[in-house]
Design a protein around this motif. Structure first.
Motif, PDB file in Angstrom:
ATOM      1  N   MET A  33      50.568  37.381  48.478  1.00 20.25           N
ATOM      2  CA  MET A  33      49.222  37.704  48.027  1.00 20.25           C
ATOM      3  C   MET A  33      49.256  38.223  46.592  1.00 20.25           C
ATOM      4  SD  MET A  33      47.290  36.684  50.393  1.00 20.25           S
ATOM      5  CE  MET A  33      45.771  37.337  49.726  1.00 20.25           C
ATOM      6  N   THR A  34      50.257  38.932  46.233  1.00 21.51           N
ATOM      7  CA  THR A  34      50.387  39.424  44.857  1.00 21.51           C
ATOM      8  C   THR A  34      50.613  38.261  43.892  1.00 21.51           C
ATOM      9  OG1 THR A  34      51.319  41.485  45.677  1.00 21.51           O
ATOM     10  CG2 THR A  34      51.722  40.969  43.369  1.00 21.51           C
ATOM     11  N   ASP A  35      51.371  37.246  44.297  1.00 24.19           N
ATOM     12  CA  ASP A  35      51.583  36.067  43.452  1.00 24.19           C
ATOM     13  C   ASP A  35      50.262  35.344  43.179  1.00 24.19           C
ATOM     14  OD1 ASP A  35      54.244  36.610  43.395  1.00 24.19           O
ATOM     15  OD2 ASP A  35      54.788  35.170  44.975  1.00 24.19           O
ATOM     16  N   ILE A  36      49.386  35.240  44.160  1.00 18.93           N
ATOM     17  CA  ILE A  36      48.088  34.578  43.985  1.00 18.93           C
ATOM     18  C   ILE A  36      47.270  35.313  42.926  1.00 18.93           C
ATOM     19  CG2 ILE A  36      45.894  34.062  45.098  1.00 18.93           C
ATOM     20  CD1 ILE A  36      47.454  33.511  47.674  1.00 18.93           C
ATOM     21  N   ASP A  37      47.283  36.647  43.032  1.00 14.84           N
ATOM     22  CA  ASP A  37      46.531  37.442  42.053  1.00 14.84           C
ATOM     23  C   ASP A  37      47.077  37.220  40.643  1.00 14.84           C
ATOM     24  OD1 ASP A  37      44.940  38.419  44.075  1.00 14.84           O
ATOM     25  OD2 ASP A  37      46.167  40.221  44.391  1.00 14.84           O
ATOM     26  N   ILE A  38      48.391  37.133  40.537  1.00 11.27           N
ATOM     27  CA  ILE A  38      49.004  36.951  39.219  1.00 11.27           C
ATOM     28  C   ILE A  38      48.611  35.604  38.621  1.00 11.27           C
ATOM     29  CG2 ILE A  38      51.212  36.622  38.027  1.00 11.27           C
ATOM     30  CD1 ILE A  38      52.397  38.720  39.921  1.00 11.27           C
ATOM     31  N   TYR A  39      48.652  34.565  39.463  1.00 15.81           N
ATOM     32  CA  TYR A  39      48.314  33.235  38.948  1.00 15.81           C
ATOM     33  C   TYR A  39      46.843  33.137  38.564  1.00 15.81           C
ATOM     34  CZ  TYR A  39      52.888  31.882  40.760  1.00 15.81           C
ATOM     35  OH  TYR A  39      54.221  31.787  40.987  1.00 15.81           O
ATOM     36  N   ARG A  40      45.992  33.818  39.307  1.00 13.40           N
ATOM     37  CA  ARG A  40      44.567  33.833  38.925  1.00 13.40           C
ATOM     38  C   ARG A  40      44.381  34.534  37.588  1.00 13.40           C
ATOM     39  NH1 ARG A  40      41.978  35.336  44.851  1.00 13.40           N
ATOM     40  NH2 ARG A  40      41.985  33.191  45.671  1.00 13.40           N
ATOM     41  N   ASP A  41      45.113  35.621  37.431  1.00  7.50           N
ATOM     42  CA  ASP A  41      45.020  36.318  36.140  1.00  7.50           C
ATOM     43  C   ASP A  41      45.532  35.427  35.001  1.00  7.50           C
ATOM     44  OD1 ASP A  41      43.988  38.528  37.374  1.00  7.50           O
ATOM     45  OD2 ASP A  41      45.917  39.611  37.522  1.00  7.50           O
ATOM     46  N   GLN A  42      46.580  34.633  35.304  1.00  2.48           N
ATOM     47  CA  GLN A  42      47.108  33.740  34.270  1.00  2.48           C
ATOM     48  C   GLN A  42      46.082  32.659  33.884  1.00  2.48           C
ATOM     49  OE1 GLN A  42      50.818  32.240  35.753  1.00  2.48           O
ATOM     50  NE2 GLN A  42      51.977  34.082  35.135  1.00  2.48           N
ATOM     51  N   LEU A  43      45.335  32.127  34.860  1.00  2.00           N
ATOM     52  CA  LEU A  43      44.292  31.136  34.541  1.00  2.00           C
ATOM     53  C   LEU A  43      43.229  31.746  33.638  1.00  2.00           C
ATOM     54  CD1 LEU A  43      43.796  29.309  37.981  1.00  2.00           C
ATOM     55  CD2 LEU A  43      44.813  28.378  35.874  1.00  2.00           C
ATOM     56  N   ALA A  44      42.854  32.998  33.988  1.00  2.00           N
ATOM     57  CA  ALA A  44      41.856  33.662  33.129  1.00  2.00           C
ATOM     58  C   ALA A  44      42.408  33.901  31.735  1.00  2.00           C
ATOM     59  CB  ALA A  44      41.428  34.981  33.786  1.00  2.00           C
ATOM     60  N   GLU A  45      43.693  34.207  31.639  1.00  2.00           N
ATOM     61  CA  GLU A  45      44.304  34.458  30.341  1.00  2.00           C
ATOM     62  C   GLU A  45      44.362  33.175  29.498  1.00  2.00           C
ATOM     63  OE1 GLU A  45      45.892  36.816  27.416  1.00  2.00           O
ATOM     64  OE2 GLU A  45      45.042  37.413  29.357  1.00  2.00           O
TER      65      GLU A  45
END
Length: 402
Positions: A33-45
């Motif tokens: 679940m933490t990996d999903i959050d990180i990848y979403r943040d990367q898309l926003a970045e």
């Protein structure tokens, strides 16, 4: 109550440790679940970098595609972890397992323990043992409680005539110690231990200063056998008097150990019996009695004690021979029987050898011959109650007699 609470807490902790894996989510689910959050943040970045001009459109598209691919993988892994989590059936099984643990612990204690039993400190146990020892029945009371066989009815005609003659002689010569000594031996030979004890007591009183430790040991045997193995205060006093003059007297040591074993003092019994079985003469009747009981009192003390090796072939050796090849076993037992028979026929021997011969014959299946040897041995040692008891004990262990 403190004991119950401690046991309950231990059961609870053990149950939690065993059942926790059935309740918790699959390992690593939190990390996915933490990996999903990180990848979403990367898309926003990526979108922010594109807006700031840090990335061009082509490079932003490539980065967005790679992060999206990893996001999909992380989401698939998370979904798989959710499927791996314990379903409702697993949790029901976990609950039942927990109940089984508690029920098993309670049932085991109900079988081996004692609900409501209070603390019994060592001082209290020792005081209770001493009180029981001080208030235990006397010799005459114990003899009255013990079942006495009809020894006269079981004796042969010749023995009855001898016994009647000796009783008459003792009555006619009330100050003749020898008459009472013979009377005691014959009474004991037919199993009439109470009369044997009375006759031996009379003989000892007449002997006065000429009494020997052997006379006192014989009386001890009569007293204890007459009460079915119970050591009365009178018998204990005799044993103490013998040890006062002969500290290494084996029979007296045995009876002092027995009285302690009968009154919840296995520690003292062990201290009396250990020198007997390790240093005493093994051909003595009392050695066999001590050897047969010392491991039990040692177990009560939490001591893992093993008997020293015994001289000569024993019943255990014969039992072990049953695992040998039939020819070897037959040859070994027949050789033993032949050697014993030849020696006993020409030289005689102690009661232990007669007992071994009876056991060996029984192993060979020659029960009739074993009974004949038993009868011969009883005639040979008819006046020695210790020897007769030892021989009959061997015959009983071999299931030759009941």
């Amino acid at each position: 109550m403190i004991f119950v609470l401690i046991c309950g807490a231990l059961v609870l902790l053990v149950g939690l440790a065993l059942l926790k894996p059935l309740w918790r989510a699959a390992p690593g689910a939190g990390k996915r679940m933490t990996d999903i959050d990180i990848y979403r943040d990367q898309l926003a970045e990526v979108d922010r970098d594109l807006a700031r001009g840090v990335l061009d459109k082509a490079e932003a598209e490539r980065t967005r595609t790679e992060v999206s691919r990893r996001l999909l993988q992380a989401d698939a892994a998370a979904r798989k972890g959710a499927v791996d989590a314990p379903p409702r059936g697993s949790r029901i099984a976990a609950g039942l397992a927990g109940l089984a643990i508690v029920a098993g612990a309670v049932g085991l204690y109900a079988t081996l323990g004692n609900f409501g039993y209070g603390d019994v400190p060592r001082a209290v146990r020792l005081a209770a043992a001493e009180e029981r020892r001080a208030t235990r029945p006397g010799q005459l009371e114990a003899e009255a409680l013990a079942e006495q066989p009809d020894a006269i009815a079981q004796a042969g005609d010749e023995t009855r005539e001898i016994l009647q003659a000796l009783r008459a002689a003792a009555f006619e010569r009330p100050t003749d110690a020898t008459a009472y000594v013979y009377l005691a031996q014959v009474e004991a030979s037919i199993g009439n231990m109470t009369r044997a004890a009375r006759a031996q007591e009379k003989a000892i009183s007449l002997l006065g200063e000429d009494v020997t430790s052997a006379d006192l040991v014989r009386l001890l045997d009569f007293l204890v056998i007459g009460t079915r193995g119970y050591v009365s205060p009178e018998a204990e006093t005799i044993a103490r008097n013998i040890l006062r003059d002969e500290p290494d007297n084996l029979p007296a040591q045995y009876y002092m150990g027995l009285v302690n074993a009968q009154n919840d003092r296995p520690d003292r019994a062990f201290s009396f019996w250990r020198p007997i079985v390790e240093n005493g003469e093994q051909d003595v009747f009392h050695w066999r009695l001590a050897a047969g009981q010392i491991e039990d009192v040692a177990a009560q003390l939490g001591i893992d004690y093993a008997l020293p090796s015994r001289r000569g072939p024993s019943a255990e050796d014969l039992a072990a021979a049953e695992d040998m090849a039939p020819e070897d076993r037959q040859a070994m037992v027949e050789g033993m029987v032949q050697q014993l028979s030849d020696r006993l026929a020409t030289e005689g021997g102690p009661p232990q050898d007669w007992a071994r011969l009876i056991t060996a014959l029984t192993v060979l299946g020659e029960e009739d011959r074993a009974r004949a040897i038993l009868n011969e041995a009883e005639l040979t040692f008819g006046g020695d109650v210790q020897a007769v008891t030892l021989i009959r004990e061997a015959a009983r262990a071999a299931e030759l007699i009941e």
